[in-house]
Every structure is written in C-alpha cells, then in structure tokens.
Motif scaffolding. Structure first.
Motif, PDB file in Angstrom:
ATOM      1  N   ASP A 190      31.358  35.928 140.460  1.00 59.01           N
ATOM      2  CA  ASP A 190      32.113  37.179 140.275  1.00 59.01           C
ATOM      3  C   ASP A 190      31.187  38.387 140.339  1.00 59.01           C
ATOM      4  O   ASP A 190      31.343  39.362 139.606  1.00 59.01           O
ATOM      5  N   ALA A 191      30.209  38.329 141.256  1.00 56.78           N
ATOM      6  CA  ALA A 191      29.183  39.368 141.339  1.00 56.78           C
ATOM      7  C   ALA A 191      29.070  39.962 142.737  1.00 56.78           C
ATOM      8  O   ALA A 191      28.000  40.405 143.139  1.00 56.78           O
ATOM      9  N   SER A 192      30.162  39.960 143.497  1.00 54.25           N
ATOM     10  CA  SER A 192      30.149  40.559 144.830  1.00 54.25           C
ATOM     11  C   SER A 192      31.379  41.433 145.006  1.00 54.25           C
ATOM     12  O   SER A 192      32.458  41.118 144.489  1.00 54.25           O
ATOM     13  N   ALA A 193      31.198  42.506 145.745  1.00 50.79           N
ATOM     14  CA  ALA A 193      32.358  43.281 146.181  1.00 50.79           C
ATOM     15  C   ALA A 193      33.200  42.364 147.071  1.00 50.79           C
ATOM     16  O   ALA A 193      32.684  41.420 147.674  1.00 50.79           O
ATOM     17  N   GLU A 194      34.490  42.639 147.146  1.00 48.93           N
ATOM     18  CA  GLU A 194      35.374  41.782 147.938  1.00 48.93           C
ATOM     19  C   GLU A 194      35.236  42.027 149.437  1.00 48.93           C
ATOM     20  O   GLU A 194      35.725  41.233 150.239  1.00 48.93           O
ATOM     21  N   GLU A 195      34.567  43.115 149.801  1.00 50.98           N
ATOM     22  CA  GLU A 195      34.284  43.431 151.211  1.00 50.98           C
ATOM     23  C   GLU A 195      33.061  44.331 151.247  1.00 50.98           C
ATOM     24  O   GLU A 195      32.699  44.952 150.249  1.00 50.98           O
ATOM     25  N   ASP A 196      32.390  44.400 152.391  1.00 47.67           N
ATOM     26  CA  ASP A 196      31.250  45.298 152.548  1.00 47.67           C
ATOM     27  C   ASP A 196      31.697  46.727 152.258  1.00 47.67           C
ATOM     28  O   ASP A 196      32.743  47.170 152.747  1.00 47.67           O
ATOM     29  N   THR A 197      30.890  47.451 151.476  1.00 46.58           N
ATOM     30  CA  THR A 197      31.224  48.844 151.167  1.00 46.58           C
ATOM     31  C   THR A 197      29.976  49.583 150.703  1.00 46.58           C
ATOM     32  O   THR A 197      29.011  48.967 150.256  1.00 46.58           O
ATOM     33  N   THR A 198      30.025  50.898 150.797  1.00 45.27           N
ATOM     34  CA  THR A 198      29.002  51.738 150.179  1.00 45.27           C
ATOM     35  C   THR A 198      29.592  52.499 148.997  1.00 45.27           C
ATOM     36  O   THR A 198      28.900  53.268 148.347  1.00 45.27           O
ATOM     37  N   ASP A 199      30.854  52.259 148.720  1.00 43.39           N
ATOM     38  CA  ASP A 199      31.593  52.985 147.691  1.00 43.39           C
ATOM     39  C   ASP A 199      31.603  52.191 146.383  1.00 43.39           C
ATOM     40  O   ASP A 199      32.180  51.102 146.302  1.00 43.39           O
ATOM     41  N   GLN A 200      30.995  52.754 145.349  1.00 35.38           N
ATOM     42  CA  GLN A 200      30.927  52.089 144.044  1.00 35.38           C
ATOM     43  C   GLN A 200      32.315  51.812 143.484  1.00 35.38           C
ATOM     44  O   GLN A 200      32.548  50.766 142.881  1.00 35.38           O
ATOM     45  N   GLU A 201      33.247  52.731 143.674  1.00 34.32           N
ATOM     46  CA  GLU A 201      34.617  52.541 143.172  1.00 34.32           C
ATOM     47  C   GLU A 201      35.268  51.315 143.812  1.00 34.32           C
ATOM     48  O   GLU A 201      35.987  50.573 143.148  1.00 34.32           O
ATOM     49  N   VAL A 202      35.034  51.097 145.085  1.00 34.52           N
ATOM     50  CA  VAL A 202      35.581  49.933 145.787  1.00 34.52           C
ATOM     51  C   VAL A 202      34.900  48.658 145.297  1.00 34.52           C
ATOM     52  O   VAL A 202      35.551  47.656 145.009  1.00 34.52           O
ATOM     53  N   ALA A 203      33.579  48.696 145.181  1.00 36.46           N
ATOM     54  CA  ALA A 203      32.825  47.508 144.771  1.00 36.46           C
ATOM     55  C   ALA A 203      33.227  47.015 143.383  1.00 36.46           C
ATOM     56  O   ALA A 203      33.295  45.813 143.136  1.00 36.46           O
ATOM     57  N   TYR A 204      33.517  47.948 142.469  1.00 34.19           N
ATOM     58  CA  TYR A 204      33.822  47.591 141.084  1.00 34.19           C
ATOM     59  C   TYR A 204      35.308  47.719 140.756  1.00 34.19           C
ATOM     60  O   TYR A 204      35.681  47.732 139.580  1.00 34.19           O
ATOM     61  N   ALA A 205      36.155  47.780 141.754  1.00 37.82           N
ATOM     62  CA  ALA A 205      37.589  48.048 141.547  1.00 37.82           C
ATOM     63  C   ALA A 205      38.249  47.063 140.579  1.00 37.82           C
ATOM     64  O   ALA A 205      39.137  47.448 139.823  1.00 37.82           O
ATOM     65  N   ARG A 206      37.844  45.806 140.570  1.00 36.96           N
ATOM     66  CA  ARG A 206      38.521  44.821 139.718  1.00 36.96           C
ATOM     67  C   ARG A 206      37.973  44.777 138.294  1.00 36.96           C
ATOM     68  O   ARG A 206      38.448  44.000 137.469  1.00 36.96           O
ATOM     69  N   PHE A 207      36.978  45.600 137.996  1.00 43.54           N
ATOM     70  CA  PHE A 207      36.375  45.627 136.668  1.00 43.54           C
ATOM     71  C   PHE A 207      36.866  46.844 135.891  1.00 43.54           C
ATOM     72  O   PHE A 207      37.097  47.901 136.474  1.00 43.54           O
ATOM     73  N   PRO A 208      36.980  46.724 134.567  1.00 44.22           N
ATOM     74  CA  PRO A 208      37.371  47.898 133.770  1.00 44.22           C
ATOM     75  C   PRO A 208      36.240  48.926 133.762  1.00 44.22           C
ATOM     76  O   PRO A 208      35.070  48.588 133.980  1.00 44.22           O
ATOM     77  N   LYS A 209      36.592  50.172 133.509  1.00 45.04           N
ATOM     78  CA  LYS A 209      35.593  51.236 133.381  1.00 45.04           C
ATOM     79  C   LYS A 209      34.752  50.983 132.131  1.00 45.04           C
ATOM     80  O   LYS A 209      35.233  50.435 131.143  1.00 45.04           O
ATOM     81  N   ARG A 210      33.510  51.403 132.187  1.00 42.73           N
ATOM     82  CA  ARG A 210      32.639  51.253 131.017  1.00 42.73           C
ATOM     83  C   ARG A 210      33.139  52.127 129.880  1.00 42.73           C
ATOM     84  O   ARG A 210      33.782  53.163 130.093  1.00 42.73           O
ATOM     85  N   VAL A 211      32.832  51.689 128.666  1.00 46.94           N
ATOM     86  CA  VAL A 211      33.167  52.462 127.474  1.00 46.94           C
ATOM     87  C   VAL A 211      31.911  52.543 126.604  1.00 46.94           C
ATOM     88  O   VAL A 211      30.949  51.800 126.801  1.00 46.94           O
TER      89      VAL A 211
END
Length: 160
Positions: A129-150
């Motif tokens: 569970d340590a890869s983006a679902e597709e190649d990207t340079t966008d952090q929002e896309v890479a971490y889309a399935r994870f909750p925002k940090r708190v």
C-alpha cells in the motif's frame, strides 16, 4: 529564524493515520535541507513510492523496516543507513514486531517546484500500500486514498 536546539519530543508532530507519525525538525521558511523523524508501525509506509531531484538519506534509529528501492525489497534494521541518490525511486515501510523510528534527511535545492520528482507506479510497493495508483507528479493524486494528516504528539516508547 537563526540557530536552535530542539528536543524531538517538542517538535511539531503529525499523525498521518495509516502512514504513521512524523516530526519536522527544521523550522525554516526556505530550508536548504529537510530533516524529519518518522515512526512507523509494521505495514505503515513512510511515503508513496517516489523519486526526488535531490539526494536523501535514511537512518533506522530503532526497530525494523522494509526498503523498497528500484522495485526491489531490502530489509532494514537498527543502525542501517540508506543513501538515496537523486532520481532513484524508493519508499520505506515499517516491519517487524513494533515501531520503527527513522531519521530522514534530504537536500532541498532541486526538489522544489515543478521538477521536484515523481510518483511512479510500482507493483512491488503497491503490495505494501505504498504506491500511487498511477504515475503522477501530483501529491494530491498520489495520496488520494489516504486521510489528510492531523496534529499528533510524541509518544514515550518510540525511541530508544
């Protein structure tokens, strides 16, 4: 801000949910180097598989971890150091029976702005569970399935 001394217990800690905890140790608006301390439980990825335009280094202070570098898995244990040259895809995942504390240091010269690096897709990293679902340079896309940090807090027992 000029020089300072900071105990890691007093640093700004973040709770990344399924990606563990992290503390930013450099408090500067325009740092030349990034220094972070991560605490990962078994199975928690430090980051999505990625490469950066600057070199990085990782020192395992305690516990065990799994390094994924250039689509290969390598075990890490206390006092192992991983030097990562620029443009080498990698991530680290917590392993073993308890938390791993990892010091991460990286230059911040070329890894800022549009050409900072990228998140390439990796089947090996995705198994953890340590890869983006597709190649990207966008952090929002890479971490889309994870909750925002708190906001988080240091916990006794994390460090030796």
């Amino acid at each position: 801000m000029g020089w300072y001394v900071r105990n890691v217990r007093d640093a700004k800690w973040w709770d990344y949910g399924p990606a563990g905890f992290g503390a930013l140790l450099i408090d500067d608006d325009d740092p030349q180097i990034g220094v972070n301390l991560f605490v990962l439980e078994p199975g928690q990825p430090m980051s999505m598989y990625h490469w950066e335009a600057d070199q990085e280094g990782f020192l395992v202070l305690s516990g065990e971890a799994l390094l994924i570098v250039e689509d290969e898995e390598r075990p890490l244990r206390q006092w192992d150091y991983f030097h990562c040259p620029p443009k080498v895809p990698h991530t680290i995942v917590g392993a073993g029976n308890g938390p791993a504390a990892i010091l991460a240091i990286g230059a911040r010269v070329d890894s800022v702005g549009d050409n900072w690096g990228a998140y390439p897709y990796s089947e090996v990293a995705m198994r953890h569970d340590a890869s983006a679902e597709e190649d990207t340079t966008d952090q929002e896309v890479a971490y889309a399935r994870f909750p925002k940090r708190v906001d988080g807090e240091f916990r006794e027992g994390w460090l030796p």
